[in-house]
Design a protein around this motif. Structure first.
Motif, PDB file in Angstrom:
ATOM      1  N   MET A  14       0.862  -1.220  -0.017  1.00  0.00           N
ATOM      2  CA  MET A  14       0.121  -0.070  -0.064  1.00  0.00           C
ATOM      3  C   MET A  14       1.026   1.326   0.062  1.00  0.00           C
ATOM      4  N   LEU A  15       2.083   1.071   0.831  1.00  0.00           N
ATOM      5  CA  LEU A  15       2.706   2.240   0.886  1.00  0.00           C
ATOM      6  C   LEU A  15       3.542   2.675  -0.616  1.00  0.00           C
ATOM      7  N   TRP A  16       3.592   1.668  -1.264  1.00  0.00           N
ATOM      8  CA  TRP A  16       4.130   1.697  -2.631  1.00  0.00           C
ATOM      9  C   TRP A  16       3.041   2.005  -3.698  1.00  0.00           C
ATOM     10  N   ASP A  17       1.968   2.131  -3.124  1.00  0.00           N
ATOM     11  CA  ASP A  17       0.867   2.043  -4.232  1.00  0.00           C
ATOM     12  C   ASP A  17       0.753   0.999  -5.376  1.00  0.00           C
ATOM     13  N   VAL A  18       0.867  -0.275  -4.646  1.00  0.00           N
ATOM     14  CA  VAL A  18       0.856  -1.218  -5.777  1.00  0.00           C
ATOM     15  C   VAL A  18      -0.849  -1.731  -5.818  1.00  0.00           C
ATOM     16  N   PRO A  19      -1.070  -1.864  -7.135  1.00  0.00           N
ATOM     17  CA  PRO A  19      -2.406  -1.933  -7.355  1.00  0.00           C
ATOM     18  C   PRO A  19      -3.056  -3.285  -6.480  1.00  0.00           C
ATOM     19  N   ARG A  20      -4.365  -3.330  -6.138  1.00  0.00           N
ATOM     20  CA  ARG A  20      -4.743  -4.441  -5.204  1.00  0.00           C
ATOM     21  C   ARG A  20      -4.562  -5.830  -5.709  1.00  0.00           C
ATOM     22  N   GLU A  21      -4.796  -6.122  -6.910  1.00  0.00           N
ATOM     23  CA  GLU A  21      -4.904  -7.325  -7.598  1.00  0.00           C
ATOM     24  C   GLU A  21      -3.385  -7.753  -7.887  1.00  0.00           C
ATOM     25  N   VAL A  22      -2.698  -6.699  -8.259  1.00  0.00           N
ATOM     26  CA  VAL A  22      -1.122  -6.932  -8.340  1.00  0.00           C
ATOM     27  C   VAL A  22      -0.241  -7.371  -6.964  1.00  0.00           C
ATOM     28  N   LEU A  23      -0.773  -6.901  -5.853  1.00  0.00           N
ATOM     29  CA  LEU A  23      -0.445  -6.608  -4.931  1.00  0.00           C
ATOM     30  C   LEU A  23      -0.673  -8.145  -4.008  1.00  0.00           C
ATOM     31  N   LYS A  24      -1.920  -8.715  -4.302  1.00  0.00           N
ATOM     32  CA  LYS A  24      -2.603  -9.848  -3.920  1.00  0.00           C
ATOM     33  C   LYS A  24      -1.582 -11.063  -4.491  1.00  0.00           C
ATOM     34  N   ALA A  25      -1.235 -10.920  -5.890  1.00  0.00           N
ATOM     35  CA  ALA A  25      -0.498 -12.167  -6.473  1.00  0.00           C
ATOM     36  C   ALA A  25       1.033 -12.045  -6.020  1.00  0.00           C
ATOM     37  N   ARG A  26       1.397 -10.882  -5.834  1.00  0.00           N
ATOM     38  CA  ARG A  26       2.970 -10.760  -5.321  1.00  0.00           C
ATOM     39  C   ARG A  26       2.965 -11.115  -3.995  1.00  0.00           C
ATOM     40  N   ALA A  31      11.664 -10.197   1.170  1.00  0.00           N
ATOM     41  CA  ALA A  31      10.504 -10.663   0.522  1.00  0.00           C
ATOM     42  C   ALA A  31       9.704  -9.532   0.480  1.00  0.00           C
ATOM     43  N   ARG A  32       9.739  -8.647   1.231  1.00  0.00           N
ATOM     44  CA  ARG A  32       8.848  -7.434   1.343  1.00  0.00           C
ATOM     45  C   ARG A  32       9.356  -6.424   0.111  1.00  0.00           C
ATOM     46  N   GLU A  33      10.657  -6.540  -0.101  1.00  0.00           N
ATOM     47  CA  GLU A  33      11.049  -5.468  -1.301  1.00  0.00           C
ATOM     48  C   GLU A  33      10.654  -5.908  -2.583  1.00  0.00           C
ATOM     49  N   PHE A  34      10.280  -7.221  -2.674  1.00  0.00           N
ATOM     50  CA  PHE A  34      10.144  -7.478  -4.033  1.00  0.00           C
ATOM     51  C   PHE A  34       8.664  -7.508  -4.316  1.00  0.00           C
ATOM     52  N   ILE A  35       7.684  -6.724  -3.412  1.00  0.00           N
ATOM     53  CA  ILE A  35       6.319  -6.605  -3.624  1.00  0.00           C
ATOM     54  C   ILE A  35       6.313  -5.461  -4.567  1.00  0.00           C
ATOM     55  N   HIS A  36       7.158  -4.404  -4.764  1.00  0.00           N
ATOM     56  CA  HIS A  36       6.973  -3.333  -5.672  1.00  0.00           C
ATOM     57  C   HIS A  36       7.906  -3.230  -6.869  1.00  0.00           C
TER      58      HIS A  36
END
Lengths: 305, 254
Positions: free
Chosen positions: A104-116, A148-153
């Motif tokens: 959320m902090l990196w503004d990753v779209p919800r669907e992308v975020l879920k998959a990542r 792992a967290r850093e590969f979210i965005h």
């Protein structure tokens, strides 16, 4: 000519205005390259990273990241980089929530975020820990979460400051392979570590820092060829070894450990026949014999000492 | 795309809205209202305010509402302290934000806690004393005062959390300031000609007095020219403290 993602020119950094913890450091990193920055504690690696990631101002010299000057475009640069800090950092929440909030902090779209989230939970073996609060994790698990967290965005450049500390060998290899895979897809990585095998396995090029300066730079093979002129003879024997007699015969660097002899020398071709004859005259049976090329560890020790 | 400071506000809300924080935010003022308000009623049956006779619990209600920015501000300060302790401060500073976004993220969440807490205090006050704020415009004015006060107190506690190294010291200093500001203000008793001169001076040097006075006047629908002065003092102090916090925060060691 490959696109330069990191350009550091004559960087000098000081905390007290008198001593330079980073002293005239220059290097470039090309797009998609994994560049290793090695050095013992206090060599200046973390200060260099903190400058490149815009935490510290540039005192002297020039630093350009993704074609932008860090002194003028700090925020623009931060939007395109990822940083895994050496020290632990996490929110007081579960593993899954840490990942969600970071996305959320990196503004990753919800669907992308879920998959990542699902992807990194699997790659970093955090799936069974998804509901566990970060502060209850072991040191290695926390580190896995942090990486792992850093590969979210999305990012173009990733700084990894000793990211495998506390990881078991299987997880370490898995993380390194994941990073290598990302680099093959165009991610540029600046990697610091104290584990030479890792740098050897992962990095396209390596710089060794000592007392704020880069004292050696090149590919792993270049460095070994340039600095690693020592070889090691390993001999496993059965029978008693008289250390004093062996040492007087071979004044090189001799180590005897139970029934194992190790001799480090530049001239193994000359020493080896003499050693075999010596052992035969002493009636010591040779069980196994091998000669090893120098490792990056040997290079590091030689360059830094 | 959500602005960076609002993303940080959302993160602060998600991470910090736990039972402990809510208890601190709601429990302490409720305790004051219930225990002090009702127990002192035996000793102080009525207070004359604006020519009307009101119960002591009703007199105290604006005091506990005005405490919310203070409590929310101290929670805001502890967020910075906690982020520095657990490495998230540095992690966020290498993220896609300006440094000021982080500061605003904390101030905004303190404002939310402050107004949310105040609305709950209105409810508690209504349930205990039957006290109702009659005009919507007054509620809106109270919210404005609380929002501005939140900037003041959050800034104060951000400065403290930049310079204080241990959470024990932070908590001790917070409690110390809390008692001084609370009891040397008009939250519990009116400040008037019968108040000893020294204490009167301390009370009027205390920003909480101006917040309590203006909130009390708004709650009792008794707005006068002096309320403009009260609100003016709060605005000026908030601006000063914000500048001070922004300057101190630049020195925050990672």
């Amino acid at each position: 000519m490959p696109e330069k993602v990191i350009e550091v020119e004559h960087l000098r950094q000081t905390y007290d205005g008198r001593t330079f913890v980073v002293d005239d450091v220059s290097f470039n990193v090309a797009k998609g390259e994994i560049y290793g920055l090695l050095g013992k504690n206090g060599a200046g690696k973390t200060t260099t990273i903190r400058t490149m990631t815009t935490i510290l101002p540039v005192h002297y010299g020039k630093v350009r990241i993704l074609g932008m000057d860090v002194s003028e475009n700090a925020e623009k640069i931060r939007r395109r980089i990822g940083v895994v800090l050496q020290n632990e950092s996490f929110d007081f929440a579960s593993v899954e929530r840490n990942l969600k909030v970071y996305g959320m902090l990196w503004d990753v779209p919800r669907e992308v975020l879920k998959a990542r989230i699902e992807e990194v939970l699997e790659v970093f073996d955090l799936g069974p820990l998804r509901k566990v609060r970060a502060m209850e994790l072991s040191g290695g698990q926390k580190k896995r979460l942090q990486v792992a967290r850093e590969f979210i965005h999305d990012m173009d450049l990733l700084f990894l400051d000793e990211p495998t500390v506390g990881l078991d060998p299987i997880m370490r290899r898995s993380v390194l392979n994941y990073i290598r895979d990302k680099a093959r897809r165009g991610l540029t990585v600046l990697y610091t570590t104290q584990i030479m095998e890792e740098a050897d396995y992962l990095c396209d090029r390596i710089a060794i820092m000592n007392r704020g300066k880069i004292v050696a730079e090149g590919t792993s093979s270049d460095l070994k060829a340039k600095y690693g002129d020592l070889k090691t003879i390993h001999v496993v024997v059965s029978g008693d070894i008289d250390y004093e007699s062996l040492k007087s015969k071979f004044p090189e660097d001799v180590i005897v450990d139970n029934e194992e002899i190790r001799i480090v020398s530049k001239n193994v071709e000359d020493i080896l026949p003499d050693l075999i004859i010596y052992l035969k005259t002493k009636d010591i049976r040779i069980e196994r014999i091998s000669v090893e090329e120098s490792s990056l560890d040997d290079v590091f020790l030689k360059v830094v000492s | 795309m959500m602005p960076p400071s609002l993303r940080l506000t959302a993160r602060n809300l998600i991470i910090n809205t736990d039972p402990g924080t809510l208890l601190f935010l709601i429990g302490l003022p409720s305790f004051y209202l219930i225990v002090l308000g009702l127990m002192f009623q035996a000793l102080i049956p009525n207070v004359v305010f604006d020519g009307r006779s009101i119960s002591y619990a009703q007199f105290l209600s604006p005091g506990v509402v005005a405490m919310q920015p203070f409590i929310a501000g101290s929670i805001g300060g502890s967020m910075l302290w906690s982020d520095r302790r657990w490495g998230m401060f540095e992690q966020l500073l290498v993220g896609p934000f300006h440094r000021i976004d982080y500061l605003l993220g904390i101030i905004y969440v303190s404002m939310i806690f402050s107004v949310g807490g105040a609305l709950l205090m209105f409810l508690v006050s209504y349930l205990l004393t039957g006290f109702v704020v009659h005009y919507l415009v007054n509620i809106l004015l109270i919210i404005v005062v609380l929002l501005v006060s939140s900037i003041l107190f959050t800034s104060l506690f951000l400065v403290l959390s930049v310079f204080i190294r241990t959470i024990q010291t932070y908590n001790t200093v917070t409690m110390f300031i809390f008692f001084i500001l609370d009891f040397a203000s008009s939250a519990f008793y009116p400040i008037n000609g019968r108040t000893p001169l020294g204490l009167r001076i301390v009370s009027y040097a205390n920003p909480l007095t101006y917040i309590v006075n203006s909130v009390r006047d708004m709650m009792f629908a008794r707005l006068t020219g002096s309320d403009l002065v009260y609100v003016g003092v709060v605005v000026i102090l908030s601006a000063l403290f914000f500048v001070f916090a922004a300057l101190s925060y630049r020195k925050a060691k990672i």
